[in-house]
Scaffold this motif. Structure first.
Motif, PDB file in Angstrom:
ATOM      1  N   GLU A  57      20.079   1.222 -20.741  1.00  8.02           N
ATOM      2  CA  GLU A  57      19.541   0.443 -21.870  1.00  8.02           C
ATOM      3  C   GLU A  57      18.388   1.165 -22.574  1.00  8.02           C
ATOM      4  O   GLU A  57      17.486   0.536 -23.139  1.00  8.02           O
ATOM      5  CB  GLU A  57      19.071  -0.947 -21.407  1.00  8.02           C
ATOM      6  CG  GLU A  57      20.132  -1.785 -20.715  1.00  8.02           C
ATOM      7  CD  GLU A  57      21.156  -2.352 -21.694  1.00  8.02           C
ATOM      8  OE1 GLU A  57      21.055  -2.082 -22.901  1.00  8.02           O
ATOM      9  OE2 GLU A  57      22.061  -3.078 -21.240  1.00  8.02           O
ATOM     10  N   ARG A 110      18.479  -8.631 -21.282  1.00 10.43           N
ATOM     11  CA  ARG A 110      19.012  -9.543 -20.269  1.00 10.43           C
ATOM     12  C   ARG A 110      19.621  -8.824 -19.069  1.00 10.43           C
ATOM     13  O   ARG A 110      19.428  -9.240 -17.927  1.00 10.43           O
ATOM     14  CB  ARG A 110      20.052 -10.464 -20.904  1.00 10.43           C
ATOM     15  CG  ARG A 110      20.556 -11.496 -19.905  1.00 10.43           C
ATOM     16  CD  ARG A 110      21.433 -12.517 -20.549  1.00 10.43           C
ATOM     17  NE  ARG A 110      21.883 -13.468 -19.548  1.00 10.43           N
ATOM     18  CZ  ARG A 110      22.665 -14.493 -19.795  1.00 10.43           C
ATOM     19  NH1 ARG A 110      23.078 -14.712 -21.031  1.00 10.43           N
ATOM     20  NH2 ARG A 110      23.027 -15.313 -18.849  1.00 10.43           N
ATOM     21  N   THR A 111      20.360  -7.743 -19.304  1.00  8.67           N
ATOM     22  CA  THR A 111      20.980  -7.039 -18.179  1.00  8.67           C
ATOM     23  C   THR A 111      19.927  -6.517 -17.205  1.00  8.67           C
ATOM     24  O   THR A 111      20.124  -6.552 -15.983  1.00  8.67           O
ATOM     25  CB  THR A 111      21.852  -5.877 -18.669  1.00  8.67           C
ATOM     26  OG1 THR A 111      21.061  -5.014 -19.507  1.00  8.67           O
ATOM     27  CG2 THR A 111      23.058  -6.380 -19.443  1.00  8.67           C
ATOM     28  N   TRP A 131      13.762 -13.938 -18.743  1.00  9.23           N
ATOM     29  CA  TRP A 131      14.347 -13.241 -19.891  1.00  9.23           C
ATOM     30  C   TRP A 131      13.547 -13.635 -21.122  1.00  9.23           C
ATOM     31  O   TRP A 131      13.764 -14.682 -21.720  1.00  9.23           O
ATOM     32  CB  TRP A 131      15.827 -13.605 -20.017  1.00  9.23           C
ATOM     33  CG  TRP A 131      16.528 -12.937 -21.162  1.00  9.23           C
ATOM     34  CD1 TRP A 131      16.321 -11.675 -21.627  1.00  9.23           C
ATOM     35  CD2 TRP A 131      17.556 -13.501 -21.967  1.00  9.23           C
ATOM     36  NE1 TRP A 131      17.153 -11.403 -22.684  1.00  9.23           N
ATOM     37  CE2 TRP A 131      17.926 -12.514 -22.916  1.00  9.23           C
ATOM     38  CE3 TRP A 131      18.199 -14.732 -21.989  1.00  9.23           C
ATOM     39  CZ2 TRP A 131      18.914 -12.733 -23.873  1.00  9.23           C
ATOM     40  CZ3 TRP A 131      19.186 -14.953 -22.949  1.00  9.23           C
ATOM     41  CH2 TRP A 131      19.539 -13.965 -23.873  1.00  9.23           C
ATOM     42  N   ARG A 211      14.592 -10.787 -27.928  1.00  8.97           N
ATOM     43  CA  ARG A 211      15.432 -10.694 -26.730  1.00  8.97           C
ATOM     44  C   ARG A 211      16.759 -10.011 -27.057  1.00  8.97           C
ATOM     45  O   ARG A 211      17.291 -10.172 -28.149  1.00  8.97           O
ATOM     46  CB  ARG A 211      15.705 -12.080 -26.153  1.00  8.97           C
ATOM     47  CG  ARG A 211      14.454 -12.757 -25.616  1.00  8.97           C
ATOM     48  CD  ARG A 211      14.780 -13.947 -24.753  1.00  8.97           C
ATOM     49  NE  ARG A 211      15.643 -14.918 -25.440  1.00  8.97           N
ATOM     50  CZ  ARG A 211      16.179 -15.995 -24.864  1.00  8.97           C
ATOM     51  NH1 ARG A 211      15.915 -16.243 -23.590  1.00  8.97           N
ATOM     52  NH2 ARG A 211      16.914 -16.823 -25.539  1.00  8.97           N
ATOM     53  N   ARG A 212      17.275  -9.259 -26.080  1.00 10.62           N
ATOM     54  CA  ARG A 212      18.566  -8.611 -26.256  1.00 10.62           C
ATOM     55  C   ARG A 212      19.516  -9.088 -25.165  1.00 10.62           C
ATOM     56  O   ARG A 212      19.205  -9.015 -23.982  1.00 10.62           O
ATOM     57  CB  ARG A 212      18.404  -7.082 -26.172  1.00 10.62           C
ATOM     58  CG  ARG A 212      19.551  -6.349 -26.843  1.00 10.62           C
ATOM     59  CD  ARG A 212      19.164  -4.902 -27.062  1.00 10.62           C
ATOM     60  NE  ARG A 212      19.492  -4.090 -25.894  1.00 10.62           N
ATOM     61  CZ  ARG A 212      19.007  -2.862 -25.695  1.00 10.62           C
ATOM     62  NH1 ARG A 212      18.165  -2.334 -26.545  1.00 10.62           N
ATOM     63  NH2 ARG A 212      19.357  -2.182 -24.639  1.00 10.62           N
ATOM     64  N   GLY A 213      20.698  -9.571 -25.579  1.00 13.17           N
ATOM     65  CA  GLY A 213      21.660 -10.095 -24.624  1.00 13.17           C
ATOM     66  C   GLY A 213      22.207 -11.415 -25.115  1.00 13.17           C
ATOM     67  O   GLY A 213      21.756 -11.949 -26.125  1.00 13.17           O
ATOM     68  N   GLN A 214      23.166 -11.935 -24.404  1.00 11.04           N
ATOM     69  CA  GLN A 214      23.828 -13.187 -24.804  1.00 11.04           C
ATOM     70  C   GLN A 214      23.172 -14.375 -24.145  1.00 11.04           C
ATOM     71  O   GLN A 214      22.738 -14.313 -22.990  1.00 11.04           O
ATOM     72  CB  GLN A 214      25.311 -13.158 -24.429  1.00 11.04           C
ATOM     73  CG  GLN A 214      26.101 -12.076 -25.138  1.00 11.04           C
ATOM     74  CD  GLN A 214      26.137 -12.284 -26.635  1.00 11.04           C
ATOM     75  OE1 GLN A 214      26.323 -13.401 -27.115  1.00 11.04           O
ATOM     76  NE2 GLN A 214      25.944 -11.219 -27.398  1.00 11.04           N
ATOM     77  N   GLU A 215      23.083 -15.463 -24.876  1.00 11.87           N
ATOM     78  CA  GLU A 215      22.602 -16.706 -24.284  1.00 11.87           C
ATOM     79  C   GLU A 215      23.606 -17.199 -23.232  1.00 11.87           C
ATOM     80  O   GLU A 215      24.812 -17.001 -23.379  1.00 11.87           O
ATOM     81  CB  GLU A 215      22.468 -17.795 -25.371  1.00 11.87           C
ATOM     82  CG  GLU A 215      21.420 -17.500 -26.413  1.00 11.87           C
ATOM     83  CD  GLU A 215      20.016 -17.731 -25.915  1.00 11.87           C
ATOM     84  OE1 GLU A 215      19.079 -17.365 -26.636  1.00 11.87           O
ATOM     85  OE2 GLU A 215      19.869 -18.267 -24.797  1.00 11.87           O
ATOM     86  N   THR A 216      23.089 -17.826 -22.187  1.00 13.24           N
ATOM     87  CA  THR A 216      23.978 -18.380 -21.175  1.00 13.24           C
ATOM     88  C   THR A 216      24.801 -19.512 -21.751  1.00 13.24           C
ATOM     89  O   THR A 216      24.274 -20.409 -22.407  1.00 13.24           O
ATOM     90  CB  THR A 216      23.158 -18.920 -19.985  1.00 13.24           C
ATOM     91  OG1 THR A 216      22.368 -17.841 -19.456  1.00 13.24           O
ATOM     92  CG2 THR A 216      24.067 -19.456 -18.898  1.00 13.24           C
ATOM     93  N   GLU A 217      26.092 -19.486 -21.531  1.00 11.41           N
ATOM     94  CA  GLU A 217      26.961 -20.546 -22.033  1.00 11.41           C
ATOM     95  C   GLU A 217      26.840 -21.782 -21.171  1.00 11.41           C
ATOM     96  O   GLU A 217      26.819 -21.708 -19.928  1.00 11.41           O
ATOM     97  CB  GLU A 217      28.407 -20.065 -22.042  1.00 11.41           C
ATOM     98  CG  GLU A 217      28.654 -18.939 -23.035  1.00 11.41           C
ATOM     99  CD  GLU A 217      30.112 -18.521 -23.060  1.00 11.41           C
ATOM    100  OE1 GLU A 217      30.451 -17.611 -23.824  1.00 11.41           O
ATOM    101  OE2 GLU A 217      30.910 -19.127 -22.323  1.00 11.41           O
TER     102      GLU A 217
END
Length: 218
Positions: A57, A110-111, A131, A211-217
């Motif tokens: 990253e 996030r990772t 995060w 923030r970088r990454g996907q929100e938790t579904e």
């Protein structure tokens, strides 16, 4: 001793104590933390050299001397609440936890937040990884005995000082007029009164917002 413990002891003796780090707490903590577990498997054999290393990253794990120097400046004591901005690999968090600090660490990618959280939990470290990019809107309430910023800041964020208890310490690599970066130690006296001192020149990845990454579904 195991092989990694021998390597850690040698690292501390030859790269850290030999360069002037005197805090027994810092030296013992860095001998106790398995730095190789915070690196990609392909780089584990390089864990004990005094150099930053890539962790993915576009981020790095700081060189051991820099970790030791910043920790010595912060001077965490057992039971103190410490805020770290920029978890990265989690290695710096682990060193703080090894000194008995209770650490809240913010990571914008996030990772990395997930991987460092797993590594720290696996070692039983008292670290809460969030995060977050550490901006004003998402800051923890505090107060904290210390704040440690592990990325190069173009300027001081006011809230870093605001969340400190009286006597609390802020350590941050700040961009300076010469074009490089230098460690600032700020000690909070009371209110908005501080004692600032400058220390080693250094080189960190830049402090970024968002923030970088996907929100938790759900």
């Amino acid at each position: 001793m195991t092989s990694w413990q021998n390597m850690a002891e040698r690292m501390v003796r030859e790269q850290i104590a030999a360069r002037g780090i005197r805090s027994e707490g810092v030296l013992k903590a860095m001998m106790s933390v398995p730095r190789h577990l915070f690196l990609p498997p392909s780089l584990e054999e390089s864990a004990w050299i005094d150099s930053p290393l890539p962790i993915g990253e576009d981020q790095t794990i700081s060189q051991p001397y820099i970790v030791a120097k910043m920790t010595e400046l912060l001077s965490p004591e057992e039971g103190e609440e410490i805020l770290e901005i920029g978890t990265g690999s989690g290695y710096q968090s682990a060193v703080l936890a090894a000194m008995g600090a209770r650490v809240t660490s913010l990571e914008r990618i996030r990772t990395l937040a997930e991987s460092s959280g797993k590594a720290l939990a696996g070692l039983g470290c008292a670290v809460k990884v969030l995060w977050s990019d550490g901006t004003e809107g998402g800051r923890p309430e505090g107060p904290f005995h210390g704040v440690l910023v592990t990325a190069a800041a173009p300027e001081l964020e006011e809230w870093w000082s605001e969340v400190l208890l009286p006597g609390g310490r802020l350590v941050v690599p700040l961009s300076v007029a010469s074009g490089g970066q230098r460690m600032l130690l700020r000690v909070k006296i009371r209110g908005k009164n501080y004692d600032d001192t400058w220390h080693d020149y250094c080189r960190f990845v830049p402090l970024l917002k968002g923030r970088r990454g996907q929100e938790t579904e759900e």
